[in-house]
Design an enzyme around this catalytic site. Structure first.
Site, PDB file in Angstrom:
ATOM      1  N   LYS A 137       0.830  -1.216   0.000  1.00 34.63           N
ATOM      2  CA  LYS A 137       0.000   0.000   0.000  1.00 34.63           C
ATOM      3  C   LYS A 137       0.856   1.255   0.000  1.00 34.63           C
ATOM      4  CE  LYS A 137      -4.491  -1.595   1.425  1.00 34.63           C
ATOM      5  NZ  LYS A 137      -5.602  -1.483   2.379  1.00 34.63           N
TER       6      LYS A 137
ATOM      7  N   LYS B  74      -6.502 -13.103  -8.466  1.00 35.71           N
ATOM      8  CA  LYS B  74      -7.695 -13.129  -7.631  1.00 35.71           C
ATOM      9  C   LYS B  74      -8.722 -12.104  -8.131  1.00 35.71           C
ATOM     10  CE  LYS B  74      -8.724 -12.325  -2.841  1.00 35.71           C
ATOM     11  NZ  LYS B  74      -8.230 -11.874  -1.544  1.00 35.71           N
TER      12      LYS B  74
ATOM     13  N   LYS C  38     -12.307  -6.044  -6.956  1.00 36.94           N
ATOM     14  CA  LYS C  38     -13.117  -4.910  -7.417  1.00 36.94           C
ATOM     15  C   LYS C  38     -12.243  -3.753  -7.870  1.00 36.94           C
ATOM     16  CE  LYS C  38     -13.463  -3.737  -2.647  1.00 36.94           C
ATOM     17  NZ  LYS C  38     -14.166  -4.274  -1.515  1.00 36.94           N
TER      18      LYS C  38
END
Ligand code: TRP
Length: 341
Positions: A122, A204, A207
């Protein structure tokens, strides 16, 4: 023996899990996590939360954030979280989470947090906002879990390292002050599908994928679900069978198996001699049929703001009572003066 385990009438094991309300809930979230939560409710004392404090480690638009949280709450209820059996509250409504997180921050090492792969990832994807909350995110997650003396925590592969850190924090604290926290184990579900992207089936389903055809949302319209499955990437063999290298077909078979309860052999027989077009349509139909009652319940619930408020308030009040006991105990052991009010 831990004499401070939460007493439950049946002495069921305590399960804690949480999910972030950061936008759309996908078929991957549903099959990978939520459906398992629903199935655990009879056999365990389940405590579930919407981890909205975690969500602000990434900047949120206020109106969208509020809407996402309420929609996620309603959708999880629609998926089958049952307040007769479980608690399901909003993390920011229960102040003990932020309080214990501060305390645990002081028992968590800089070096440990620096090694978290999610933090490293991140910091790259949100390089303009590498805030302290992003760094200490795992201490808040540890607080979530340890406050309820959870025995088991169902987590996906991406959260395993955080759970491992939670165990280390709990053991460290217990080592200094004596038994205070139950050291939680990961819960590995017996069945559970890892749903892959419909466009790049080695990755995977997510969204955050820019290609909307790569993922299916639980609230997608039937025609959109059908379109996305029809466009799913497969292979050129034109034979429905589960085999190495057939990632696209394997993924569709996995989804169809969970939806219909059929085994891979049964699916292979059902589509023997038939093309991928038929198979993709059948997978789409099975998903549409499975999601229909969820979507109907969601449509009812999201209209009933008063009922939702009653649900999350009652759960938060119960969570507050349970978690306050753990927080008080930890603070007493550290040596804080006991509050007289
Ligand atoms: N960090 C988790 C995620 O993003 C959500 C979460 C917050 C959680 N607190 C938790 C999961 C405690 C399990 C236990 O998926």
């Amino acid at each position: 023996m831990d004499t401070n385990a939460i007493p439950t009438p049946e002495r069921k094991k305590v399960i804690f899990s949480a999910i972030q309300p950061s936008g759309t809930i996908t078929l991957g979230n549903y099959l990978g996590a939520i459906k398992n939560w629903v199935a655990l409710q009879d056999d365990y004392r389940c405590i579930f939360a919407l981890a909205d404090l975690h969500t602000i480690t990434v900047r949120q638009d206020p109106a969208k954030f509020r809407q996402n949280a309420l929609q996620a709450y309603a959708l999880l209820m629609a998926c089958g979280i049952d307040l007769e059996k479980s608690l399901f509250f909003i993390q920011s409504h229960v102040p003990t989470h932020a309080e214990l997180a501060w305390v645990l921050n002081c028992y968590t090492q800089f070096g440990e947090l620096s090694r978290m792969t999610q933090f490293k990832d991140k910091s790259t994807t949100h390089a303009d906002n590498v805030n302290a909350g992003l760094f200490t995110y795992p201490s808040l997650m540890a607080a979530d879990i340890l406050l309820y003396q959870a025995d088991l925590v169902p987590v996906g592969a991406d959260q395993k390292q955080h759970l491992e850190l939670t165990r280390n924090i709990a053991e460290r604290f217990n080592g200094v002050y004596g038994n205070t926290f139950t050291v939680p184990d990961p819960y590995i579900p017996k069945t559970g599908a890892r749903v892959m992207s419909l466009q790049e089936p080695t990755r995977k389903m997510s969204k955050s994928d820019e290609n909307v055809n790569a993922w299916v949302a639980v609230l997608d319209k039937p025609e959109d679900i059908l379109r996305k499955f029809k466009r799913a990437v497969t292979d050129s063999e034109a034979c429905v069978r589960y085999a190495e290298g057939k990632d696209g077909i394997n993924n569709l078979m996995g989804i169809y198996a969970v939806m219909t309860g059929k085994s891979y052999e049964e699916i292979e027989r059902e589509f023997d001699g038939r093309g991928y077009g038929d198979f993709k349509a059948a997978v789409a139909e099975s998903v549409i049929a499975h999601l229909r009652p969820v979507q109907e319940r969601y449509a009812q619930l999201i209209k009933d703001k008063a009922y939702l408020e009653k649900c999350y308030t009652e759960s938060a009040q119960a969570a507050q009572r349970i978690s306050q006991r753990t927080l008080d105990k930890a603070m007493k052991k550290i040596g804080f003066i006991k509050k007289a009010f």
